[in-house]
Design a protein around this motif. Structure first.
Motif, PDB file in Angstrom:
ATOM      1  N   GLY A 100       0.809  -1.218   0.000  1.00  0.00           N
ATOM      2  CA  GLY A 100       0.000   0.000   0.000  1.00  0.00           C
ATOM      3  C   GLY A 100       0.839   1.263   0.000  1.00  0.00           C
ATOM      4  O   GLY A 100       2.010   1.249  -0.374  1.00  0.00           O
ATOM      5  N   LEU A 101       0.225   2.345   0.410  1.00  0.00           N
ATOM      6  CA  LEU A 101       0.891   3.651   0.358  1.00  0.00           C
ATOM      7  C   LEU A 101       1.363   4.117   1.726  1.00  0.00           C
ATOM      8  O   LEU A 101       1.779   5.258   1.885  1.00  0.00           O
ATOM      9  CB  LEU A 101      -0.060   4.693  -0.246  1.00  0.00           C
ATOM     10  CG  LEU A 101      -0.399   4.508  -1.732  1.00  0.00           C
ATOM     11  CD1 LEU A 101      -1.569   5.394  -2.127  1.00  0.00           C
ATOM     12  CD2 LEU A 101       0.797   4.796  -2.619  1.00  0.00           C
ATOM     13  N   GLY A 102       1.279   3.252   2.723  1.00  0.00           N
ATOM     14  CA  GLY A 102       1.808   3.625   4.027  1.00  0.00           C
ATOM     15  C   GLY A 102       0.815   4.385   4.885  1.00  0.00           C
ATOM     16  O   GLY A 102      -0.377   4.447   4.582  1.00  0.00           O
ATOM     17  N   VAL A 103       1.332   4.982   5.943  1.00  0.00           N
ATOM     18  CA  VAL A 103       0.506   5.596   6.977  1.00  0.00           C
ATOM     19  C   VAL A 103      -0.183   6.867   6.484  1.00  0.00           C
ATOM     20  O   VAL A 103      -1.310   7.166   6.849  1.00  0.00           O
ATOM     21  CB  VAL A 103       1.384   5.907   8.215  1.00  0.00           C
ATOM     22  CG1 VAL A 103       0.617   6.701   9.243  1.00  0.00           C
ATOM     23  CG2 VAL A 103       1.889   4.593   8.826  1.00  0.00           C
ATOM     24  N   ASN A 104       0.513   7.615   5.633  1.00  0.00           N
ATOM     25  CA  ASN A 104      -0.049   8.866   5.115  1.00  0.00           C
ATOM     26  C   ASN A 104      -0.115   8.776   3.592  1.00  0.00           C
ATOM     27  O   ASN A 104       0.723   9.325   2.881  1.00  0.00           O
ATOM     28  CB  ASN A 104       0.835  10.034   5.569  1.00  0.00           C
ATOM     29  CG  ASN A 104       0.148  11.380   5.411  1.00  0.00           C
ATOM     30  OD1 ASN A 104      -0.848  11.505   4.713  1.00  0.00           O
ATOM     31  ND2 ASN A 104       0.699  12.393   6.057  1.00  0.00           N
ATOM     32  N   PRO A 105      -1.140   8.051   3.077  1.00  0.00           N
ATOM     33  CA  PRO A 105      -1.161   7.691   1.650  1.00  0.00           C
ATOM     34  C   PRO A 105      -1.118   8.900   0.719  1.00  0.00           C
ATOM     35  O   PRO A 105      -0.471   8.856  -0.322  1.00  0.00           O
ATOM     36  CB  PRO A 105      -2.487   6.941   1.495  1.00  0.00           C
ATOM     37  CG  PRO A 105      -2.913   6.567   2.867  1.00  0.00           C
ATOM     38  CD  PRO A 105      -2.328   7.568   3.807  1.00  0.00           C
ATOM     39  N   ILE A 106      -1.799   9.961   1.088  1.00  0.00           N
ATOM     40  CA  ILE A 106      -1.872  11.104   0.170  1.00  0.00           C
ATOM     41  C   ILE A 106      -0.505  11.782   0.070  1.00  0.00           C
ATOM     42  O   ILE A 106      -0.061  12.177  -0.999  1.00  0.00           O
ATOM     43  CB  ILE A 106      -2.982  12.067   0.620  1.00  0.00           C
ATOM     44  CG1 ILE A 106      -4.334  11.344   0.481  1.00  0.00           C
ATOM     45  CG2 ILE A 106      -2.962  13.349  -0.181  1.00  0.00           C
ATOM     46  CD1 ILE A 106      -5.505  12.061   1.092  1.00  0.00           C
ATOM     47  N   GLU A 107       0.163  11.866   1.209  1.00  0.00           N
ATOM     48  CA  GLU A 107       1.522  12.425   1.198  1.00  0.00           C
ATOM     49  C   GLU A 107       2.440  11.553   0.330  1.00  0.00           C
ATOM     50  O   GLU A 107       3.261  12.075  -0.442  1.00  0.00           O
ATOM     51  CB  GLU A 107       2.065  12.472   2.637  1.00  0.00           C
ATOM     52  CG  GLU A 107       3.472  13.017   2.760  1.00  0.00           C
ATOM     53  CD  GLU A 107       4.073  12.772   4.141  1.00  0.00           C
ATOM     54  OE1 GLU A 107       4.086  11.617   4.598  1.00  0.00           O
ATOM     55  OE2 GLU A 107       4.518  13.733   4.777  1.00  0.00           O
TER      56      GLU A 107
END
Lengths: 228, 313
Positions: free
Chosen positions: A52-59
């Motif tokens: 996935g994109l991790g803890v802060n996906p949008i960042e």
């Protein structure tokens, strides 16, 4: 997609064997496929694959798309010096594609900022665009890439004639603004930003060096114009 | 481990399911449910709690949904362990927390050097569920376990001229990779005005989610000041000094125009390079408006009565 060989290659290719003509074509497709990999990878991570994109996906989406944009811009800027150093003319055909990839990732970066990070909050967007220097330079860099992408066609080249070359020298400014954008948003650890700055400085210095060594007449430039 | 507050009759989570298995399974699930879907299952991530430390519920806790343990422990700013967000959890082992001692000194009648156990022994632990707002524009809700700093300070008996409290993080460049590069001035330092430090919201934390602090979150002892930007909440403390003058602080020394001594959360004072009006709560899609003093204005606004907070940012 049609691959336009330069007239010289075309003549050679016809008579002296198709083998010579094939490798630039393979290279072009190979580089394009490699250039689209980051987009696929980001897309797959957005869908949840590869952790996935991790803890802060949008960042993550924002920084990764921006990172790929500056990398492809630097790659596009390396083509001309590389051809000059190696004499491999066919790699020139990679330049436009690499530039368009840089524009593509920059556009993704811009749209993620606008529509996902700030979620079309126009008040915040306008405040950022008018008061935050790092946002302003990033936006300016994207606008330049937009202009260059729009005039990247053969038709535009024919239409603009000698001005096309002049116009497309703006890519140097886009590179500088892109690096400044990264430097200005860095908090304390400048390692990554300095890497981009060093690469850009080297690429621009090479051009400057060659431009100063080449008499103006040979470059076919009117004497009053500055060096490109 | 240093902090023996585990209730013997209760099984530890590690006795039920091996920690690695249980975390690996969770990673797998997280991967598959990334982005929106993950938000629907906060309960999963919060299953891990209440087995390491014994504590009672404390005041000032928010009832907002807690940021999952995995997010709190893998998305950290702890430059001693690396400047990337996932570096601290990856390099967590490099921080040596045993043995650990804490020095209390400066303008006080009762200074001392304490082994961590002795330092902690007198204080009953409480859970404080606080919002944490990072100066970078993201926020979390974290269930800390700790005790009010004012108890420690009272025990130290500050002199009449003490007006500030200075804090210092461990200095160990041999083991801490970040301290081998001059990103900030090492050791990391922070400071509070004495009245801020005495405020009941200000705690020293030794745990989160009921467990001992993981190294990446500032083990074994860290400050938590919930109405200030996260970098004020200094990690892995080895020294607490009462001071007469405003002490130097790490980020202020690095960029004085960007990081003030006070660094209260304030949506109306932008960081010189970016806005502080909004924040992204980790786990949420839309940004939310940042609140003055991070929503703790009722408790702390009095501390700054008459001060120009645009000047004293």
């Amino acid at each position: 997609m049609v691959i336009r060989a330069s007239p010289a290659t075309r003549v050679r290719g016809v008579r002296r064997g198709a083998r010579d003509q094939r490798w630039p074509r393979i290279l072009w497709w190979a580089v394009l496929s490699a250039g689209l990999m980051p987009a696929l990878w980001l897309g797959a991570r957005t869908a949840g694959a590869f952790g996935g994109l991790g803890v802060n996906p949008i960042e993550t989406l924002l920084t990764d798309s921006g990172t790929f944009s500056i990398i492809f811009l630097l790659l596009a800027l390396s083509v001309t010096p590389l051809r000059r150093l190696t004499g491999l003319a066919p790699i020139l055909r990679l330049r436009r594609m690499l530039g368009l990839l840089a524009f593509g990732y920059a556009t993704a970066h811009f749209l993620i900022w606008l529509g996902v990070d700030l979620f079309f909050d126009w008040q915040l967007i306008i405040e950022d665009l008018t008061t935050r220097p790092f946002v302003m330079v990033g936006f300016a860099a994207w606008m330049i890439l937009l202009l260059l992408a729009a005039t990247s066609t053969r038709g535009a080249m024919t239409l603009l004639k000698r001005n096309w070359t002049r116009l497309h020298r703006l890519v140097y400014l886009a590179g500088i603004l892109g690096v400044v954008h990264i430097v200005w948003l860095t908090r304390a650890d400048y390692r990554e930003a300095s890497l981009y700055a060093l690469a850009l400085a080297t690429l621009l210095a090479m051009r400057l060096f060659w431009a100063l060594r080449t008499p103006r007449k040979i470059r076919g430039e009117p004497a009053r114009n500055g060096a490109g | 481990m240093l902090i023996h507050r585990h209730v013997r009759s209760e099984p530890r989570s590690s006795e039920i399911t091996p920690r690695e298995v249980y975390l690996a399974r969770r990673d797998f699930m997280r991967g598959g449910l990334a982005l929106g879907a993950g938000l629907l299952l906060p309960g999963l991530a919060q299953a891990r709690s209440g087995n390491g430390l014994s504590f009672s519920p404390g005041p000032f806790s928010t009832d907002e949904p807690k940021t999952p343990w995995e997010d709190v422990t893998t998305y950290n700013n702890f430059y001693e362990l690396g400047t990337g967000k996932s570096d601290p959890s990856r390099n967590a082992d490099m921080l040596r927390t045993e043995p650990w001692s804490v020095v209390v000194d400066g303008a006080c009648a009762n200074p001392g050097r304490y082994a961590l156990e002795d330092f902690l022994k007198p204080w009953a632990l409480e859970e404080r569920i606080y919002r944490l707002r990072c100066v970078e524009g993201w926020s979390m809700v974290i269930p800390w376990v700790g005790f009010e700093l004012n108890q420690v300070l009272q025990q130290a008996e500050p002199t009449g001229s003490a007006r500030y409290v200075a804090f210092e993080t461990i200095l160990d460049p041999e083991n801490l990779p970040g301290q081998r590069r001059p990103v900030l001035q090492w050791p990391y330092t922070e400071g509070l005005r004495l009245d801020e430090a005495m405020h009941p919201l200000t705690i020293l934390a030794v745990g989160l989610y009921g467990e001992e602090l993981p190294n990446q979150n500032g083990a074994p002892l860290r400050l938590v000041v919930p109405w200030k930007y996260g970098f004020k909440s200094i990690k892995s403390i080895v020294r607490i000094s009462l001071a007469e003058e405003e002490p130097p602080t790490a980020w202020n020394q690095a960029q004085p125009n960007e990081y003030g001594f006070y660094s209260n959360v304030n949506p109306d004072v932008a960081h010189p390079r970016w806005s502080q009006r909004t924040e992204r709560r980790i786990g949420e899609f839309r940004r939310r408006r940042t609140e003055m003093f991070n929503g703790y204005g009722d408790e702390v606004a009095d501390l700054y009565a008459g001060m120009d907070l645009k000047k004293h940012f």
